[in-house]
Write a protein that holds these residues in place. Structure first.
Motif, short mmCIF file in Angstrom:
data_model
loop_
_atom_site.label_atom_id
_atom_site.label_comp_id
_atom_site.label_asym_id
_atom_site.label_seq_id
_atom_site.Cartn_x
_atom_site.Cartn_y
_atom_site.Cartn_z
N ALA A 1 0.85 -1.19 0.00
CA ALA A 1 0.00 0.00 0.00
C ALA A 1 0.88 1.24 0.00
O ALA A 1 2.04 1.21 0.44
N ASP A 2 0.32 2.31 -0.50
CA ASP A 2 0.95 3.63 -0.39
C ASP A 2 0.21 4.38 0.70
O ASP A 2 -1.02 4.25 0.85
N PHE A 3 0.93 5.17 1.47
CA PHE A 3 0.35 5.92 2.58
C PHE A 3 0.41 7.40 2.22
O PHE A 3 1.48 7.99 2.18
N VAL A 4 -0.78 7.97 1.95
CA VAL A 4 -0.87 9.30 1.38
C VAL A 4 -1.45 10.28 2.41
O VAL A 4 -2.55 10.06 2.93
N PRO A 5 -0.73 11.37 2.71
CA PRO A 5 -1.27 12.38 3.63
C PRO A 5 -2.40 13.17 2.95
O PRO A 5 -2.27 13.61 1.81
N ILE A 6 -3.52 13.32 3.68
CA ILE A 6 -4.70 14.01 3.17
C ILE A 6 -5.03 15.19 4.08
O ILE A 6 -4.92 15.09 5.30
N VAL A 7 -5.45 16.31 3.46
CA VAL A 7 -5.87 17.50 4.19
C VAL A 7 -7.28 17.86 3.73
O VAL A 7 -7.55 17.91 2.53
N VAL A 8 -8.18 18.09 4.70
CA VAL A 8 -9.57 18.45 4.40
C VAL A 8 -9.89 19.74 5.17
O VAL A 8 -9.58 19.84 6.35
N TRP A 9 -10.53 20.70 4.49
CA TRP A 9 -10.81 22.01 5.09
C TRP A 9 -12.30 22.22 5.34
O TRP A 9 -13.15 21.62 4.70
N GLY A 10 -12.61 23.14 6.26
CA GLY A 10 -13.95 23.68 6.47
C GLY A 10 -14.96 22.69 7.00
O GLY A 10 -14.67 21.85 7.84
N LYS A 11 -16.18 22.80 6.50
CA LYS A 11 -17.30 21.96 6.96
C LYS A 11 -16.99 20.48 6.73
O LYS A 11 -17.34 19.63 7.55
N GLN A 12 -16.32 20.17 5.60
CA GLN A 12 -15.94 18.78 5.34
C GLN A 12 -15.07 18.24 6.46
O GLN A 12 -15.19 17.09 6.85
N ALA A 13 -14.15 19.06 6.96
CA ALA A 13 -13.26 18.63 8.05
C ALA A 13 -14.06 18.29 9.30
O ALA A 13 -13.77 17.31 9.98
N GLU A 14 -15.09 19.07 9.59
CA GLU A 14 -15.93 18.81 10.75
C GLU A 14 -16.69 17.50 10.59
O GLU A 14 -16.81 16.70 11.52
N ILE A 15 -17.19 17.23 9.38
CA ILE A 15 -17.93 15.99 9.12
C ILE A 15 -16.99 14.79 9.16
O ILE A 15 -17.33 13.74 9.70
#
Length: 137
Positions: free
Chosen positions: A45-59
């Motif tokens: 597997a590859d391990f990929v860092p993910i960043v999520v902003w705003g309302k999506q981050a809260e969900i």
């Protein structure tokens, strides 16, 4: 064109913080299986860092945890900074623009799927898209 589409499982619970300007940001690592096995017959597997902003981050914080299976689409970002020793460091990460809940979380005691996801009344393929106001740039 800069477009990334990934399907994988969270390797840990999302880390959620608020910026000084009040924006919510969630970060996590997504384990994405490769299509073929290595020379020893093992899947990698590859391990990929993910960043999520705003309302999506809260969900994401509310409904996702280690082991959750999701699909994301977004863009690849490479940024750099100088560490405490003055060395230039580079970070490559995916900035998620869409998050799809596509599977349940694996129960650690067995291989059965555990129901998990958004509130009742929403499909298993719950879909989130970033609003332009949620992206801090």
């Amino acid at each position: 064109m800069n477009k990334v589409i990934l399907i994988g499982r969270l390797t840990r619970d999302p880390d959620v913080k608020n910026t000084t300007s009040g924006k919510t940001v969630a970060t996590f690592t997504l384990a994405v299986d490769r299509r073929f096995k290595n020379k020893d017959g093992q899947k990698e597997a590859d391990f990929v860092p993910i960043v999520v902003w705003g309302k999506q981050a809260e969900i994401v914080q509310q409904y996702l945890s280690k082991g959750s299976q999701i699909g994301i689409s977004g863009r690849l970002q490479v940024r750099s900074y100088d560490d405490n020793d003055g060395k230039r460091r580079y970070v490559t990460e995916v900035i998620a623009e869409e998050v799809n809940f596509i599977g349940g979380k694996k129960d650690s005691g067995s291989q059965r799927q555990v129901a998990e996801g958004p509130p009742l009344g929403l499909d298993d393929d719950f879909h989130l898209m970033a609003d332009d106001d949620d992206i801090p740039f």
